[in-house]
Design an enzyme around this catalytic site. Structure first.
Site, PDB file in Angstrom:
ATOM      1  N   GLU A 236      50.736 -29.208  26.828  1.00  0.00           N
ATOM      2  CA  GLU A 236      49.570 -28.567  27.451  1.00  0.00           C
ATOM      3  C   GLU A 236      48.682 -29.592  28.166  1.00  0.00           C
ATOM      4  OE1 GLU A 236      49.059 -24.592  24.730  1.00  0.00           O
ATOM      5  OE2 GLU A 236      47.629 -26.165  24.368  1.00  0.00           O
TER       6      GLU A 236
ATOM      7  N   GLU B  81      55.913 -21.764  24.159  1.00  0.00           N
ATOM      8  CA  GLU B  81      54.968 -21.296  23.134  1.00  0.00           C
ATOM      9  C   GLU B  81      54.538 -19.896  23.501  1.00  0.00           C
ATOM     10  OE1 GLU B  81      51.504 -23.583  22.031  1.00  0.00           O
ATOM     11  OE2 GLU B  81      52.598 -25.476  22.207  1.00  0.00           O
TER      12      GLU B  81
END
Ligand code: BGP
Length: 470
Positions: A172, A364
């Site tokens: 991320e 995810e």
């Protein structure tokens, strides 16, 4: 009509070392920033490790990986995404040579995955910068981190390059804008960190990511290197063009990371922002060369979408993954306030595919929920129909995107076994198909129990998605 997933689609689950392993000071491991974040991002970091930090033990995957990987194999996983704890390999981060015990641990983990025919996917840096690099160098604000990261990558590629095909450089990576300590190991408090220093740190991470890609190509020609970004589709709160432009600007905050990873240079809209804000980055000729080493694929997390508005009176942020955003009046939310938007996943997949024309990987996705363990037929389980619904609806939309022509390599659900939450450091925010008996106060036997969603996901994988309900 059934949802069709391509042959060889990589079904699996995802975790991160600091949220799963425990053994925080075993095997020669050094401290990471997570060891001073007992409350996640909800409170300021502590001076040193404290016993209330659930991550010190987490779910003890460090010692129980054989049992857990056997369960993943039983689920039918084709791929398992995990991170390597940087501070197990380089306890301080700036040493010249790696810690042999740390390498040996991940070698054993890979043995176990190989035994079960599960493809590993490694996140090189998942919110676990060595604490020493944070404290001594002020994290990624310091250019020296590029070299330390490259040494770390070299150690991984040389030791595991023949065994790991899929590599993600930074988890991320766009989260650093909002959480500089968690994501960039930058201890300077957010309100004191200048945009100049923040974007210089971001630049260092982007160069490091590109240099890792370059090194991967040299040392492991068969490897596939991906970037990893938070996907947060940003809708205008109203049809007012000012809201549309505001949404565009917010979306660009994140697009920039994918644009640089996929196109190898800074996009014009970001250069303009630098000009407008008087930010002047130190970008060397070598940096520009390095950035040209673009990724093979784009991976992302997807939990929710947000809205954006130009109206300051309506710009009230709701809860959400790292950055959150203005809540969407049409959507419901999880118990932690993250809004649930399965169609947003189809939007993101189409958008990213059109924009970058690189294969995509959902690494995810999932819902954090309070689960209650109950007795059913003499065994313990969780009847988590809410989780089944969440996954079903998102996977159906992933299937729609594939029908739309998107090239999607695979799907790893987040926290396939219950783990410690990243943002709140709670055990009670559960994502898994497998319940782990551990509570927020640290009590619990650590025993594992399959939830109802376990059997459901097993069938989805076995049928390659045909069992999903449209
Ligand atoms: C992402 C992180 C993960 C993770 C997940 C869920 O931001 O990459 O590490 O935990 O979100 O977030 P949380 O654990 O805060 O519910």
């Amino acid at each position: 009509m059934t949802t069709t997933f391509p042959k060889g689609f990589l079904w699996g689950g995802a975790t991160a070392a600091n949220q799963i392993e425990g053994a925080y000071n075993e095997g020669g491991k050094g401290l990471s920033i997570q060891d001073v974040m007992p409350k996640g991002i909800t409170e300021t970091p502590t001076a040193g490790p404290t016993p209330d930090n659930l991550k010190q033990v987490a779910i003890d995957f460090y010692h129980r990986y054989e049992e857990d990987i056997a369960a993943f194999a039983d689920l039918g996983f084709k791929v398992f995404r995990f991170s390597i704890a940087w501070s197990r390999i380089f306890p301080l981060g700036d040493e010249a040579s790696p810690n042999a015990q740390g390498l040996a641990y991940y070698s054993r983990l890979l043995d176990e995955l190989e035994k079960h025919g599960i493809e590993p996917m490694v996140t090189i840096s998942h919110y676990e910068t060595p604490l020493h690099l944070a404290r001594k160098y002020n994290g990624w604000t310091n250019r020296q981190l590029i070299g330390f990261y490259e040494n770390y990558c070299r150690a991984l590629f040389e030791n595991f390059g023949a065994r790991v095909k899929y590599w993600l450089t930074f988890n991320e990576i766009n989260s650093v804008i909002h959480e500089p300590f968690l994501s960039g190991g930058i201890p300077t408090p957010k309100d004191q960190l200048t945009q100049q220093d923040l974007y210089q740190a971001i630049h260092h991470e982007l160069v490091a990511s590109a240099r890792a890609t370059k090194l991967a190509r040299e040392l492991m020609p068969a490897a596939q290197v991906g970037c990893m970004i938070i996907a947060l589709p940003t809708y205008p709160l109203t049809p007012d063009p000012s809201d549309v432009v505001a949404a565009m600007h917010t979306a660009q905050d994140s697009y920039a990371f994918g644009d640089i990873h996929c196109r190898g240079e800074y996009p014009g809209y970001l250069l303009r922002r630098f000009r407008d804000q008087g930010i002047e980055l130190e970008i060397t000729v070598q940096d520009r060369e390095d950035l040209k080493h673009t990724v093979d694929f784009v991976s992302f997390s997807y939990y929710m979408s947000i809205c954006e508005t130009a109206d300051p009176a309506k710009k009230i942020k709701g809860a959400g993954n790292i950055m959150g955003g203005v809540p969407n009046p049409t959507l419901k939310a999880s118990e932690w306030g993250w809004q649930i938007d399965p169609q947003g996943l189809r939007v993101v997949l189409n958008d990213y595919w059109d924009r970058w024309q690189k294969p995509l990987f959902i690494v995810e996705n999932g819902i954090g929920a309070v689960d209650t363990l109950v007795e059913v037929d003499g065994g313990k389980t969780v009847v988590d129909d809410y989780r089944i619904d969440y996954f079903n609806d998102h996977l159906v939309q992933a299937g729609e995107a594939i029908e739309d022509g998107v090239q999607l390599l695979g799907y790893t659900s987040w926290g396939c076994i219950d783990i410690v939450s990243a943002s709140t450091a709670q055990m009670s925010k559960r994502y898994g198909f497998i319940y782990v008996d551990r509570n927020d106060d640290g009590t619990g036997s650590l025993a594992r129990y399959p939830k109802k969603s376990y059997g459901w996901y097993k069938e989805v994988i076995a049928s390659n998605g045909a069992s999903l309900k449209k």
